[in-house]
Motif scaffolding. Sequence first.
Motif, mmCIF file in Angstrom:
data_model
loop_
_atom_site.group_PDB
_atom_site.id
_atom_site.type_symbol
_atom_site.label_atom_id
_atom_site.label_comp_id
_atom_site.label_asym_id
_atom_site.label_seq_id
_atom_site.Cartn_x
_atom_site.Cartn_y
_atom_site.Cartn_z
ATOM 1 N N ALA A 61 0.841 -1.198 0.000
ATOM 2 C CA ALA A 61 0.000 0.000 0.000
ATOM 3 C C ALA A 61 0.878 1.251 0.000
ATOM 4 C CB ALA A 61 -0.917 0.007 1.219
ATOM 5 N N GLY A 62 0.374 2.306 -0.581
ATOM 6 C CA GLY A 62 1.129 3.554 -0.619
ATOM 7 C C GLY A 62 0.209 4.759 -0.636
ATOM 8 N N ARG A 63 0.711 5.859 -0.112
ATOM 9 C CA ARG A 63 -0.036 7.109 -0.136
ATOM 10 C C ARG A 63 0.953 8.268 -0.241
ATOM 11 N NH1 ARG A 63 -5.011 9.425 3.390
ATOM 12 N NH2 ARG A 63 -4.728 11.647 2.908
ATOM 13 N N SER A 64 0.602 9.270 -1.029
ATOM 14 C CA SER A 64 1.406 10.487 -1.088
ATOM 15 C C SER A 64 0.490 11.692 -0.935
ATOM 16 C CB SER A 64 2.176 10.570 -2.412
ATOM 17 O OG SER A 64 1.290 10.721 -3.508
ATOM 18 N N ASP A 65 0.916 12.648 -0.118
ATOM 19 C CA ASP A 65 0.179 13.892 0.099
ATOM 20 C C ASP A 65 1.075 15.047 -0.328
ATOM 21 O OD1 ASP A 65 -1.885 12.440 1.250
ATOM 22 O OD2 ASP A 65 -1.156 12.745 3.292
ATOM 23 N N MET A 66 0.595 15.883 -1.248
ATOM 24 C CA MET A 66 1.313 17.095 -1.604
ATOM 25 C C MET A 66 0.543 18.278 -1.047
ATOM 26 S SD MET A 66 2.769 18.503 -5.244
ATOM 27 C CE MET A 66 1.176 19.019 -5.878
ATOM 28 N N ILE A 67 1.229 19.047 -0.179
ATOM 29 C CA ILE A 67 0.585 20.161 0.505
ATOM 30 C C ILE A 67 1.230 21.466 0.065
ATOM 31 C CG2 ILE A 67 -0.020 21.136 2.753
ATOM 32 C CD1 ILE A 67 1.229 17.634 2.786
ATOM 33 N N SER A 68 0.407 22.389 -0.429
ATOM 34 C CA SER A 68 0.899 23.697 -0.859
ATOM 35 C C SER A 68 -0.086 24.771 -0.445
ATOM 36 C CB SER A 68 1.077 23.723 -2.388
ATOM 37 O OG SER A 68 -0.186 23.743 -3.025
ATOM 38 N N SER A 69 0.232 26.007 -0.785
ATOM 39 C CA SER A 69 -0.668 27.114 -0.457
ATOM 40 C C SER A 69 -1.963 27.030 -1.258
ATOM 41 C CB SER A 69 0.017 28.457 -0.731
ATOM 42 O OG SER A 69 0.405 28.554 -2.092
ATOM 43 N N LEU A 70 -1.957 26.268 -2.354
ATOM 44 C CA LEU A 70 -3.159 26.115 -3.172
ATOM 45 C C LEU A 70 -4.133 25.099 -2.587
ATOM 46 C CD1 LEU A 70 -1.602 26.093 -6.761
ATOM 47 C CD2 LEU A 70 -2.802 27.979 -5.629
ATOM 48 N N GLY A 71 -3.593 24.113 -1.883
ATOM 49 C CA GLY A 71 -4.433 23.057 -1.328
ATOM 50 C C GLY A 71 -3.648 21.766 -1.169
ATOM 51 N N THR A 72 -4.360 20.657 -1.173
ATOM 52 C CA THR A 72 -3.747 19.350 -0.955
ATOM 53 C C THR A 72 -4.213 18.364 -2.012
ATOM 54 O OG1 THR A 72 -3.694 19.718 1.442
ATOM 55 C CG2 THR A 72 -3.445 17.443 0.680
ATOM 56 N N GLN A 73 -3.276 17.572 -2.497
ATOM 57 C CA GLN A 73 -3.629 16.467 -3.387
ATOM 58 C C GLN A 73 -3.032 15.180 -2.837
ATOM 59 O OE1 GLN A 73 -3.915 16.536 -7.847
ATOM 60 N NE2 GLN A 73 -2.127 15.202 -7.724
ATOM 61 N N SER A 74 -3.863 14.157 -2.709
ATOM 62 C CA SER A 74 -3.424 12.879 -2.160
ATOM 63 C C SER A 74 -3.659 11.776 -3.177
ATOM 64 C CB SER A 74 -4.192 12.549 -0.871
ATOM 65 O OG SER A 74 -3.979 13.541 0.112
ATOM 66 N N VAL A 75 -2.719 10.848 -3.232
ATOM 67 C CA VAL A 75 -2.858 9.653 -4.060
ATOM 68 C C VAL A 75 -2.750 8.446 -3.134
ATOM 69 C CG1 VAL A 75 -1.958 8.306 -5.977
ATOM 70 C CG2 VAL A 75 -1.824 10.794 -6.046
ATOM 71 N N ILE A 76 -3.779 7.611 -3.134
ATOM 72 C CA ILE A 76 -3.800 6.423 -2.275
ATOM 73 C C ILE A 76 -3.821 5.185 -3.166
ATOM 74 C CG2 ILE A 76 -5.042 5.202 -0.454
ATOM 75 C CD1 ILE A 76 -6.253 7.909 0.357
ATOM 76 N N PHE A 77 -2.819 4.331 -2.999
ATOM 77 C CA PHE A 77 -2.664 3.156 -3.853
ATOM 78 C C PHE A 77 -2.984 1.891 -3.078
ATOM 79 C CE2 PHE A 77 0.152 -0.226 -5.560
ATOM 80 C CZ PHE A 77 -0.396 -0.328 -6.836
ATOM 81 N N GLU A 78 -3.858 1.069 -3.653
ATOM 82 C CA GLU A 78 -4.246 -0.205 -3.051
ATOM 83 C C GLU A 78 -3.431 -1.311 -3.707
ATOM 84 O OE1 GLU A 78 -5.129 -3.257 -1.354
ATOM 85 O OE2 GLU A 78 -6.317 -1.599 -0.537
ATOM 86 N N GLY A 79 -2.432 -1.788 -2.981
ATOM 87 C CA GLY A 79 -1.494 -2.740 -3.549
ATOM 88 C C GLY A 79 -2.092 -4.077 -3.919
ATOM 89 N N LYS A 80 -3.090 -4.538 -3.181
ATOM 90 C CA LYS A 80 -3.670 -5.855 -3.432
ATOM 91 C C LYS A 80 -4.432 -5.892 -4.759
ATOM 92 C CE LYS A 80 -4.129 -7.263 1.414
ATOM 93 N NZ LYS A 80 -5.068 -7.681 2.494
ATOM 94 N N THR A 81 -5.062 -4.784 -5.123
ATOM 95 C CA THR A 81 -5.861 -4.751 -6.346
ATOM 96 C C THR A 81 -5.172 -3.997 -7.477
ATOM 97 O OG1 THR A 81 -7.013 -2.720 -5.682
ATOM 98 C CG2 THR A 81 -7.970 -4.816 -4.971
ATOM 99 N N GLY A 82 -4.238 -3.107 -7.134
ATOM 100 C CA GLY A 82 -3.586 -2.290 -8.153
ATOM 101 C C GLY A 82 -4.379 -1.059 -8.527
ATOM 102 N N SER A 83 -5.453 -0.777 -7.776
ATOM 103 C CA SER A 83 -6.272 0.406 -8.028
ATOM 104 C C SER A 83 -5.752 1.583 -7.199
ATOM 105 C CB SER A 83 -7.733 0.131 -7.691
ATOM 106 O OG SER A 83 -7.865 -0.237 -6.323
ATOM 107 N N ALA A 84 -6.234 2.777 -7.515
ATOM 108 C CA ALA A 84 -5.779 3.978 -6.808
ATOM 109 C C ALA A 84 -6.901 4.999 -6.735
ATOM 110 C CB ALA A 84 -4.560 4.578 -7.500
#
Length: 216
Positions: A61-84
């Motif tokens: 499993a993996g997750r990345s959060d990018m935080i800036s003055s504009l806002g936040t974008q997160s990507v969450i990866f489900e390793g068992k299925t390969g979906s995100a």
Amino acid sequence: MKKTVLTVLTGFLFSTAIWGQKKLTEATIYYDIVINTNSSKPGKADMMDGATSVTYLKGNAGRSDMISSLGTQSVIFEGKTGSATILTSYGEQKFMKQLTPADWKDHNKKYENITYSIENEFKTIANYSCQKAVGKLSDGTTFTVYFTKDLVPVNTEFLFMNKNLPGLVMEYEATDGKTKVTNTVSNIDFGAVPMSKFDLPESGYRLIPYADKSKK
């Protein structure tokens, strides 16, 4: 006798090199982001300068959060299925984009056949000795990364830029036109990552479809 001693010594040095490596299965990785637009006029991209990014790894499993003055974008990866799932939050606007395994592959297809040329140039990043490598994409685009052989990620389906490299990327460049974005690791925490980091919100986000660029 000398041959035996040499064989034992060679085996010991090889084992020491392997023992020095750490398989990266669980960690929190912090990045600093620097943006250079090569323009004297401030633009939207400049508002991202000084942003931070945090990557969470736990098995497949993996997750990345990018935080800036504009806002936040997160990507969450489900390793068992390969979906995100991609979550975007800009002020009151919150969007959720769910990607099937095929969508995730399409989303990262420019890195699918990535190759690296490793160079004899080094620098220290976050107390790790890192070596320079020049990446090349299938369209001929090149970029520079620095990686450490001390940490070897196992989840390269999420850390796709680490494919075909013998270690963890500690610094990398991304370009969009004249804008260059440099991501550099500032710290790595090897403490346990809670499973709640990979939970999806049940409400508050507007669901939008993933746009497959290959179908446009």
